[in-house]
Scaffold this active site. Sequence first.
Site, PDB file in Angstrom:
ATOM      1  N   LEU A 149       0.988  -1.300   0.052  1.00 46.49           N
ATOM      2  CA  LEU A 149      -0.013   0.070  -0.021  1.00 46.49           C
ATOM      3  C   LEU A 149       0.926   1.420  -0.037  1.00 46.49           C
ATOM      4  CD1 LEU A 149      -2.820  -1.043   2.803  1.00 46.49           C
ATOM      5  CD2 LEU A 149      -3.083  -1.162   0.234  1.00 46.49           C
ATOM      6  N   THR A 186      -3.397   5.449   4.629  1.00 48.06           N
ATOM      7  CA  THR A 186      -1.984   4.800   3.960  1.00 48.06           C
ATOM      8  C   THR A 186      -1.238   6.088   4.190  1.00 48.06           C
ATOM      9  OG1 THR A 186      -3.275   3.330   2.603  1.00 48.06           O
ATOM     10  CG2 THR A 186      -0.726   3.619   2.268  1.00 48.06           C
ATOM     11  N   GLU A 190       1.816   6.239   6.833  1.00 47.42           N
ATOM     12  CA  GLU A 190       3.211   6.437   6.193  1.00 47.42           C
ATOM     13  C   GLU A 190       3.906   7.685   6.579  1.00 47.42           C
ATOM     14  OE1 GLU A 190       4.500   3.950   4.928  1.00 47.42           O
ATOM     15  OE2 GLU A 190       2.919   2.657   4.409  1.00 47.42           O
ATOM     16  N   TRP A 201       3.105  -2.696  17.156  1.00 46.58           N
ATOM     17  CA  TRP A 201       4.075  -4.110  17.657  1.00 46.58           C
ATOM     18  C   TRP A 201       5.541  -4.114  17.682  1.00 46.58           C
ATOM     19  CZ3 TRP A 201       2.041  -3.193  12.863  1.00 46.58           C
ATOM     20  CH2 TRP A 201       2.908  -3.588  11.701  1.00 46.58           C
ATOM     21  N   VAL A 213       7.279   3.995  22.237  1.00 44.66           N
ATOM     22  CA  VAL A 213       6.216   4.751  22.717  1.00 44.66           C
ATOM     23  C   VAL A 213       5.656   4.134  23.897  1.00 44.66           C
ATOM     24  CG1 VAL A 213       4.012   5.779  21.895  1.00 44.66           C
ATOM     25  CG2 VAL A 213       5.908   5.892  20.451  1.00 44.66           C
ATOM     26  N   THR A 216       1.163   3.483  24.092  1.00 43.80           N
ATOM     27  CA  THR A 216       0.715   2.374  23.147  1.00 43.80           C
ATOM     28  C   THR A 216       1.045   0.900  23.817  1.00 43.80           C
ATOM     29  OG1 THR A 216       2.735   2.267  21.992  1.00 43.80           O
ATOM     30  CG2 THR A 216       0.842   3.849  20.893  1.00 43.80           C
ATOM     31  N   ASP A 252      -8.732   1.218   6.713  1.00 42.78           N
ATOM     32  CA  ASP A 252      -8.797   2.547   6.750  1.00 42.78           C
ATOM     33  C   ASP A 252      -9.813   2.843   7.834  1.00 42.78           C
ATOM     34  OD1 ASP A 252      -6.858   2.496   5.311  1.00 42.78           O
ATOM     35  OD2 ASP A 252      -7.731   4.100   3.862  1.00 42.78           O
TER      36      ASP A 252
END
Length: 278
Positions: A149, A186, A190, A201, A213, A216, A252
């Site tokens: 993507l 996307t 990005e 992850w 971070v 999260t 999305d």
Amino acid sequence: MAAHMMLLERFPAFRAAQMRLENATLRRRETGFDAAKVKLVTIKTVVNVVYKTTEQNISDAQIKSQFKAMNKDFRATNPDRNQTPTPWKGLVSDVRLQFKLVKVTRTKTTKSGFGVDDAVKKASTGGIAPFSPKTHLNLWVCPLTGGLLGYAQFPGGPEATDGVVINYRAFGTLGTAEVPFDKGRTATHEIGHYFNLRHIWGDTPDCSGSDMVADTPNCAGPNFGTPSWPVVTCNNGPNGDMFVNYMDYTDDKAMFMFTAQQVIRMRTALDTLRGGLI
Ligand code: ARG
Ligand code: ZN
Ligand code: CA
């Protein structure tokens, strides 16, 4: 990430710059930098359309639709943010960045598709060079192979390849934009990388990696589609993976937030390695 590792190998200065930025980010976190107090900055943005078929030469209206979407996402004014699960509502954060389209280039190519090798960023390989990448965010929109993507270059890398590449099927909210990647996310994802955000992850196939971070939750791997909440991995219960974050791999319509610590990370990149944009 494989392309990123290769670039770090080829450009030792990139690795050094990334390490300095990581330290600067850590210092800001420790000194209680307030994400809510960052000032509004408008980023001059160039869109480079590289097309083989006329369909791939997307319309100005489609380009505009992308800016409309990301200008909401980066101000946390996207209406779907209110779907954020209750325990995380307080974390939904305004990045206070806006993107202004200042130039569109259109280049016809003989290439049927591009990969992560940056061919789209060079005229000699069927693409076009970035326009003033120190002062402008460059987006390339083109056909990408293998279901990709988009991909981005992290801060501190070589100028000649700096910016973000997005599949014409995942750009904007109309025209060639295709469900389930038709909400402009996307680009949001990005551009997150372009401002130094990692995947939530931590890019390892187990629980060992981190996105560096703090707000999260640690999680095992990417989530896809539109999961139902909660998804518990890596002992991160009861709330589980923050798959509604823009830096996951969900559809999305299933991603709609950045956190406060992600804002600090992005804004530290903007104030340092990406200072030329201001
Ligand atoms: N680099 C990721 C990919 O190509 C982008 C994921 C964007 N996700 C989205 N929902 N738009 O898979
Ligand atoms: Zn990514
Ligand atoms: Ca984390």
